[in-house]
Design a protein around this motif. Structure first.
Motif, PDB file in Angstrom:
ATOM      1  N   LEU A 295     -10.347   2.124  -7.588  1.00 22.14           N
ATOM      2  CA  LEU A 295      -9.219   1.993  -6.902  1.00 22.14           C
ATOM      3  C   LEU A 295      -9.286   1.283  -5.586  1.00 22.14           C
ATOM      4  CD1 LEU A 295      -7.640   5.411  -7.245  1.00 22.14           C
ATOM      5  CD2 LEU A 295      -7.305   3.507  -8.786  1.00 22.14           C
ATOM      6  N   TYR A 296      -8.403   0.717  -5.013  1.00 24.64           N
ATOM      7  CA  TYR A 296      -8.653   0.189  -3.703  1.00 24.64           C
ATOM      8  C   TYR A 296      -8.839   1.099  -2.801  1.00 24.64           C
ATOM      9  CZ  TYR A 296      -7.106  -4.163  -6.079  1.00 24.64           C
ATOM     10  OH  TYR A 296      -6.979  -5.214  -6.861  1.00 24.64           O
TER      11      TYR A 296
ATOM     12  N   ASP B 110      -9.230   0.813   0.464  1.00 21.64           N
ATOM     13  CA  ASP B 110      -8.612   0.705   2.145  1.00 21.64           C
ATOM     14  C   ASP B 110      -7.064   1.154   1.843  1.00 21.64           C
ATOM     15  OD1 ASP B 110      -8.264  -1.474   0.322  1.00 21.64           O
ATOM     16  OD2 ASP B 110      -7.802  -2.773   1.966  1.00 21.64           O
ATOM     17  N   MET B 111      -6.536   1.357   0.648  1.00 23.93           N
ATOM     18  CA  MET B 111      -5.168   1.957   0.633  1.00 23.93           C
ATOM     19  C   MET B 111      -4.946   3.533   0.879  1.00 23.93           C
ATOM     20  SD  MET B 111      -3.783  -0.646  -2.242  1.00 23.93           S
ATOM     21  CE  MET B 111      -1.898  -1.386  -1.644  1.00 23.93           C
TER      22      MET B 111
ATOM     23  N   GLU C 260       0.572   4.315  -0.750  1.00 18.75           N
ATOM     24  CA  GLU C 260       0.414   2.919  -0.904  1.00 18.75           C
ATOM     25  C   GLU C 260      -0.055   2.281  -2.275  1.00 18.75           C
ATOM     26  OE1 GLU C 260      -0.406   1.690   3.823  1.00 18.75           O
ATOM     27  OE2 GLU C 260      -2.098   2.293   2.495  1.00 18.75           O
ATOM     28  N   TYR C 261      -1.239   2.863  -2.673  1.00 20.56           N
ATOM     29  CA  TYR C 261      -1.699   2.422  -3.804  1.00 20.56           C
ATOM     30  C   TYR C 261      -0.759   2.481  -5.035  1.00 20.56           C
ATOM     31  CZ  TYR C 261      -4.815   1.373  -7.633  1.00 20.56           C
ATOM     32  OH  TYR C 261      -5.539   0.878  -8.946  1.00 20.56           O
TER      33      TYR C 261
END
Lengths: 320, 236
Positions: free
Chosen positions: A89-90, A92-93, A97-98
């Motif tokens: 997963l990203y 920085d979120m 937000e993800y």
């Protein structure tokens, strides 16, 4: 909606010189939870990557929800939720937000996406970490966030690559429960190399080894394929060594393997494997009486799925 | 196109949530400011020419640094698999990433609008070259950006992506410098391929469709190659 949610015919995927998936065929019906079992590197992930349209097959074809993964990849992906291995997963979120990003990518309307995020977030136990950055989450929460992302758009088919790896026992039970629940109405494929996992969650098992499909059936069917049984034996035999006892035991007709195991002090413990269907308990008791051993324990158990798995996957390796 | 915008929005936030955007902006503004204020105070020339003149070279260096992470980073971390198994066509992923890079470029170039304001404060601003110059910077930067996105799809290593993008961008820049040394017959070709010859025309205030078509076609070709490269995982 077709009854067969996933159809795989003679699927082959070649990377350079290795055949990661070799002529694999299977079908998955609606409402099945299919466990994809195999040693590491057997081709589980590759098969999943083909089904999720990340890779194209070298040969054969695969249909998901009635659409070809290569020709109608967009339609296939609309019906799929996917959790790749290691949950990338990203970082920085935040979790919220993800999930909002994933909903937008899937083209969900904003009121529906807000409702679904709330619902799925609750089911996956994410509410308390909704505002946390994904990169700061523990492995278990990250896994749940990935699972929530996969289930967000209420897909007909869920493909989960090792969904419980890295979780603690409590989390594993929760995730399994979740998968079982989802599996009642949806089709789920999950891969794992943990055997109790498939026994606990799956209605059907595929065993894959070195790219080849070696078994396909319900857990009971697979167990029935493998004949024979295992015995546990604890005895006192004063005056003889474990080796001598073992030699006698191996001599008994029907015993294919005998292993001394660590047991109580002053007693000899063994595991015996027998190949046939015949019950050897009587024979073993008689042997003990004849040899003046004092039998403390004698227990017979049917083959475990573990034995089935080991036999199927190691046999393949020898052949290739 | 919605998915492309969603991706772009996410990427822009990532740019500004991490040091990358600030480092790139600082380096760029330092260099551009040095060029502009150098000519303003030392040569006592209130125009944008010295700022624009170095843009073809400066952007060939800065833009690849902005673009290098766009795909390569996700390839490295594995999140690309998550992204492109969503029901979104591959080209929208590429366009989204490109738009994010362009947004950062626009912010960067936008900050230098204060140079134009400075010129206006101390003397008359030649509007044609100023408008053409800023437009040219965006077009040229966009071309480098598309090349950067393309290079970023080739590898999971950001440094490699940077070097590939810089090499291509620098070659396109260099063509113009090589003109005096090339045979007569090759000159029109080389001049057409060079980013700088087109920029020179635009930054004089001459907005010719041929120049714009050049930039747009290099962008489109690069982005198409980027999409094909992203799809190459599916080659049999």
């Amino acid at each position: 909606m077709p009854e067969l949610m996933i159809q795989v015919e003679n699927l082959t995927k070649v990377y350079g010189a290795t055949r990661a998936v070799d002529d694999v065929s299977f079908n998955v019906r609606k409402g099945e939870v299919l466990g994809f079992l195999g040693p590491n590197g057997a081709g589980k992930s590759t098969t999943m990557k083909v089904l999720t349209c990340y890779l194209a097959p070298t040969g054969g074809r695969a249909k998901v929800a009635g659409f070809d993964v290569f020709d109608d990849s967009l339609e296939v992906r609309k019906h799929l939720g996917y959790l790749p291995e290691d949950t990338p997963l990203y970082k920085d979120m935040t979790v919220l937000e993800y999930l909002q990003f994933a909903a937008a990518m899937r083209g969900m309307a904003s009121d529906r996406s807000a409702k679904r995020i709330k619902e799925i977030g609750g089911r996956c136990g994410l509410h308390e970490v909704a505002g946390k950055l994904v990169g700061e989450l523990s492995r278990g929460y990250r896994q749940r966030a990935g699972l929530a992302q996969a289930m967000l758009d209420d897909p007909d088919i869920l493909i989960l690559d090792e969904p419980t790896s890295g979780l603690d026992p409590n989390q594993i039970v929760e995730i399994r429960q979740l998968i079982k629940e989802v599996g009642k109405e949806k089709t789920v494929i999950l891969s794992t190399h943990i055997l109790p996992e498939v026994q606990a969650t799956c209605s059907r098992i595929l065993i894959i080894s070195s790219g080849k499909l070696v078994a396909d059936g319900t857990p009971d069917e697979l167990r029935a394929r493998e004949r024979g049984s295992r015995y546990r034996l604890v005895m006192e035999a004063s005056g003889t060594t474990a080796e001598a006892v073992k030699a006698r035991l191996v001599g008994i007709k029907g015993v294919s393997r005998c292993e001394p195991v660590r047991g109580e002090d002053g007693a000899h413990s063994f595991t015996l494997d027998a190949a046939g269907d015949e019950d050897l308990r009587k024979v073993l008791f008689r042997a003990a009486v004849d040899n003046k051993w004092t039998l403390l324990e004698l227990h017979r158990e049917a083959v475990s799925l573990e034995t089935v798995f080991r036999n199927l996957t190691t046999r393949e390796e020898v052949k290739s | 196109m919605n998915a492309a915008l969603t991706i772009a929005k996410r990427e822009i936030r990532t740019y500004f949530n991490s040091p990358i955007a600030y480092i790139v902006l600082t380096v760029f503004l330092l260099l551009a400011g040095y060029l502009f204020f150098g000519s303003l105070f030392i040569e006592r020339q209130a125009d944008l020419r010295s700022y624009f003149n170095l843009m073809p070279l400066l952007l060939a260096f800065i833009v690849p640094a902005m673009a290098m992470r766009l795909i390569a980073e996700e390839k490295g971390s594995g999140s690309l698999e998550m992204l492109i198994t969503m029901p979104v066509p591959d080209w929208q992923v590429i366009v989204g990433k490109f738009l994010a890079g362009m947004a950062l470029l626009a912010v960067m170039v936008g900050l230098t609008l204060c140079y134009a304001a400075t010129v206006m404060a101390v003397g008359p601003l030649d509007k044609g070259p100023a408008i053409g110059g800023y437009l040219g910077v965006l077009l040229m930067g966009g071309t480098y950006m598309a090349i950067g996105v393309m290079a970023s799809t080739f590898t999971r290593n950001q440094i490699v992506a940077f070097i590939i993008a810089f090499a291509i961008s620098f070659a396109l820049y260099l063509f113009y410098r090589l003109l005096p040394f090339t045979p007569e017959s090759l000159r029109p070709v080389l001049s057409y391929l060079s980013v700088e010859s087109h920029f020179e025309a635009i930054s004089k205030g001459v907005i010719d469709s041929r120049d714009i078509i050049y930039y747009l076609s290099v962008m489109v070709v690069s982005l198409v190659i980027a999409t094909v490269s992203l799809e190459s995982r599916k080659w049999k």
